[in-house]
Design a protein around this motif. Structure first.
Motif, PDB file in Angstrom:
ATOM      1  N   ASN A  28       0.836  -1.207   0.000  1.00 27.61           N
ATOM      2  CA  ASN A  28       0.000   0.000   0.000  1.00 27.61           C
ATOM      3  C   ASN A  28       0.862   1.245   0.000  1.00 27.61           C
ATOM      4  OD1 ASN A  28      -2.991  -0.375   0.060  1.00 27.61           O
ATOM      5  ND2 ASN A  28      -2.486  -1.790   1.705  1.00 27.61           N
ATOM      6  N   GLY A  29       1.962   1.213   0.754  1.00 25.17           N
ATOM      7  CA  GLY A  29       2.883   2.342   0.735  1.00 25.17           C
ATOM      8  C   GLY A  29       3.430   2.591  -0.659  1.00 25.17           C
ATOM      9  N   ALA A  30       3.806   1.511  -1.345  1.00 29.89           N
ATOM     10  CA  ALA A  30       4.322   1.638  -2.707  1.00 29.89           C
ATOM     11  C   ALA A  30       3.265   2.206  -3.651  1.00 29.89           C
ATOM     12  CB  ALA A  30       4.821   0.284  -3.202  1.00 29.89           C
ATOM     13  N   GLU A  31       2.025   1.760  -3.477  1.00 34.38           N
ATOM     14  CA  GLU A  31       0.944   2.272  -4.326  1.00 34.38           C
ATOM     15  C   GLU A  31       0.698   3.755  -4.084  1.00 34.38           C
ATOM     16  OE1 GLU A  31      -2.489  -0.187  -3.777  1.00 34.38           O
ATOM     17  OE2 GLU A  31      -1.446  -1.995  -4.468  1.00 34.38           O
ATOM     18  N   LEU A  32       1.043   4.216  -2.886  1.00 27.58           N
ATOM     19  CA  LEU A  32       0.894   5.639  -2.584  1.00 27.58           C
ATOM     20  C   LEU A  32       2.114   6.456  -2.983  1.00 27.58           C
ATOM     21  CD1 LEU A  32      -0.874   5.354   0.884  1.00 27.58           C
ATOM     22  CD2 LEU A  32      -1.875   6.210  -1.248  1.00 27.58           C
ATOM     23  N   GLY A  33       3.101   5.776  -3.584  1.00 27.55           N
ATOM     24  CA  GLY A  33       4.205   6.515  -4.184  1.00 27.55           C
ATOM     25  C   GLY A  33       5.557   6.421  -3.523  1.00 27.55           C
ATOM     26  N   VAL A  34       5.686   5.684  -2.403  1.00 26.48           N
ATOM     27  CA  VAL A  34       7.014   5.591  -1.804  1.00 26.48           C
ATOM     28  C   VAL A  34       7.878   4.609  -2.600  1.00 26.48           C
ATOM     29  CG1 VAL A  34       6.109   6.126   0.484  1.00 26.48           C
ATOM     30  CG2 VAL A  34       6.475   3.735  -0.141  1.00 26.48           C
ATOM     31  N   ALA A  35       9.181   4.844  -2.568  1.00 26.85           N
ATOM     32  CA  ALA A  35      10.113   4.017  -3.345  1.00 26.85           C
ATOM     33  C   ALA A  35      10.463   2.762  -2.564  1.00 26.85           C
ATOM     34  CB  ALA A  35      11.373   4.818  -3.658  1.00 26.85           C
ATOM     35  N   LEU A  36       9.548   1.794  -2.609  1.00 24.29           N
ATOM     36  CA  LEU A  36       9.686   0.569  -1.826  1.00 24.29           C
ATOM     37  C   LEU A  36       9.224  -0.625  -2.644  1.00 24.29           C
ATOM     38  CD1 LEU A  36      10.136  -0.900   0.918  1.00 24.29           C
ATOM     39  CD2 LEU A  36       7.781  -0.297   1.498  1.00 24.29           C
ATOM     40  N   GLU A  37      10.102  -1.607  -2.796  1.00 20.80           N
ATOM     41  CA  GLU A  37       9.742  -2.860  -3.458  1.00 20.80           C
ATOM     42  C   GLU A  37       9.762  -3.977  -2.420  1.00 20.80           C
ATOM     43  OE1 GLU A  37      11.165  -6.024  -6.922  1.00 20.80           O
ATOM     44  OE2 GLU A  37      12.337  -4.210  -6.557  1.00 20.80           O
ATOM     45  N   THR A  38       8.665  -4.719  -2.328  1.00 20.19           N
ATOM     46  CA  THR A  38       8.539  -5.781  -1.334  1.00 20.19           C
ATOM     47  C   THR A  38       8.442  -7.129  -2.027  1.00 20.19           C
ATOM     48  OG1 THR A  38       7.338  -4.242   0.092  1.00 20.19           O
ATOM     49  CG2 THR A  38       7.233  -6.569   0.671  1.00 20.19           C
ATOM     50  N   ARG A  39       9.198  -8.098  -1.502  1.00 15.49           N
ATOM     51  CA  ARG A  39       9.228  -9.435  -2.094  1.00 15.49           C
ATOM     52  C   ARG A  39       9.020 -10.489  -1.015  1.00 15.49           C
ATOM     53  NH1 ARG A  39      15.195  -7.862  -4.008  1.00 15.49           N
ATOM     54  NH2 ARG A  39      14.723  -6.390  -5.678  1.00 15.49           N
ATOM     55  N   LEU A  40       8.274 -11.527  -1.356  1.00 17.59           N
ATOM     56  CA  LEU A  40       8.182 -12.711  -0.514  1.00 17.59           C
ATOM     57  C   LEU A  40       9.256 -13.683  -0.985  1.00 17.59           C
ATOM     58  CD1 LEU A  40       4.299 -13.181  -0.455  1.00 17.59           C
ATOM     59  CD2 LEU A  40       5.739 -12.203   1.339  1.00 17.59           C
ATOM     60  N   VAL A  41      10.140 -14.087  -0.087  1.00 15.91           N
ATOM     61  CA  VAL A  41      11.291 -14.894  -0.485  1.00 15.91           C
ATOM     62  C   VAL A  41      11.420 -16.121   0.423  1.00 15.91           C
ATOM     63  CG1 VAL A  41      12.507 -12.830  -1.292  1.00 15.91           C
ATOM     64  CG2 VAL A  41      12.932 -13.672   1.033  1.00 15.91           C
ATOM     65  N   THR A  42      12.301 -16.998   0.036  1.00 16.15           N
ATOM     66  CA  THR A  42      12.636 -18.163   0.848  1.00 16.15           C
ATOM     67  C   THR A  42      14.100 -18.492   0.616  1.00 16.15           C
ATOM     68  OG1 THR A  42      11.917 -20.400   1.438  1.00 16.15           O
ATOM     69  CG2 THR A  42      12.027 -19.885  -0.902  1.00 16.15           C
ATOM     70  N   LEU A  43      14.622 -19.416   1.390  1.00 15.03           N
ATOM     71  CA  LEU A  43      15.967 -19.897   1.114  1.00 15.03           C
ATOM     72  C   LEU A  43      15.921 -20.907  -0.013  1.00 15.03           C
ATOM     73  CD1 LEU A  43      17.702 -20.424   4.586  1.00 15.03           C
ATOM     74  CD2 LEU A  43      17.473 -18.339   3.218  1.00 15.03           C
ATOM     75  N   GLU A  44      17.031 -21.061  -0.684  1.00 13.94           N
ATOM     76  CA  GLU A  44      17.138 -22.056  -1.747  1.00 13.94           C
ATOM     77  C   GLU A  44      16.791 -23.429  -1.185  1.00 13.94           C
ATOM     78  OE1 GLU A  44      17.513 -23.122  -5.518  1.00 13.94           O
ATOM     79  OE2 GLU A  44      18.306 -21.145  -4.974  1.00 13.94           O
ATOM     80  N   GLY A  45      15.855 -24.129  -1.839  1.00 12.44           N
ATOM     81  CA  GLY A  45      15.489 -25.480  -1.421  1.00 12.44           C
ATOM     82  C   GLY A  45      14.438 -25.553  -0.331  1.00 12.44           C
ATOM     83  N   ASP A  46      13.902 -24.406   0.093  1.00 10.84           N
ATOM     84  CA  ASP A  46      12.920 -24.404   1.177  1.00 10.84           C
ATOM     85  C   ASP A  46      11.473 -24.424   0.697  1.00 10.84           C
ATOM     86  OD1 ASP A  46      14.692 -24.570   3.221  1.00 10.84           O
ATOM     87  OD2 ASP A  46      14.277 -22.593   4.078  1.00 10.84           O
TER      88      ASP A  46
END
Length: 201
Positions: A28-46
């Motif tokens: 929501n912050g990004a949609e309002l214009g802040v310079a923020l990229e959010t990613r859902l991540v995991t470790l390799e093989g998890d």
């Protein structure tokens, strides 16, 4: 202005809201214009053979990529008092080691709920004030952390939050700290969320 990258690391047994709450706040912050990229991540093989991670209440999530070099790393909790989840993560040691590597590389690290036990295992809470879910307070108190009964604790480059919904308040505080109170207030209004508690620290 350079873009801030936030990564939320997932593992089998993570609590859904611990991860998705902050994710929605940041998006929501990004949609309002802040310079923020959010990613859902995991470790390799998890992930499983389909590339999915299964959360504590059965939600299956496909992480976008493996853990990189984020500016902000969020570690959810889930499963400290049961098999799997955070307890398995702490016993395995891979994620705590990865968290420590991100911190050493300069990332701000934040935990939600029993994710604080992962930060403790990573060695990031020694001598610091820290919060966690009430089911893990006694265990965290046996470490070198200074456990406090607070909803959100900001100790600069390491932040912790209590149980589950406090992750939303943590993420809103991070938006306020990094991008301004107006942004956090706008996201709070958009999500119809009344912020609770003062930030400790």
């Amino acid at each position: 202005m350079s873009e801030t990258t936030a990564e939320i690391v997932l593992f089998d047994g993570f609590d859904e809201l611990d991860a998705i709450g902050p994710y929605e706040v940041f998006e929501n912050g990004a949609e309002l214009g802040v310079a923020l990229e959010t990613r859902l991540v995991t470790l390799e093989g998890d992930t499983d053979e389909d590339g999915l991670v299964t959360a504590s209440h059965g939600l299956c999530v496909e992480p976008e990529r493996t853990l990189g070099e984020p500016d902000l790393l969020v570690v959810p909790g889930g499963g400290w008092t049961t098999e799997g989840g955070v307890r398995a993560v702490v016993e395995d040691g891979s994620i705590p080691a990865a968290v420590d590597e991100c911190y050493t590389a300069g990332a701000t690290v934040a935990s939600v709920c029993t994710g604080g036990m992962i930060l403790s295992e990573a060695g990031l809470l020694e001598g610091r004030p820290a919060a966690t879910h009430h089911v893990a307070v006694d265990d965290l108190a046996e470490t070198d952390a200074n456990v406090v009964d607070e909803r959100v604790v900001d100790d600069g480059d390491v932040l912790t939050a209590g149980g589950v919904t406090s992750g939303i308040d943590l993420a809103l505080w991070l938006l306020e700290r990094e991008f301004g109170e107006d942004v956090a207030d706008a996201v709070s209004e958009r999500m119809v969320h009344e912020r609770r508690g003062e930030v400790f620290g």
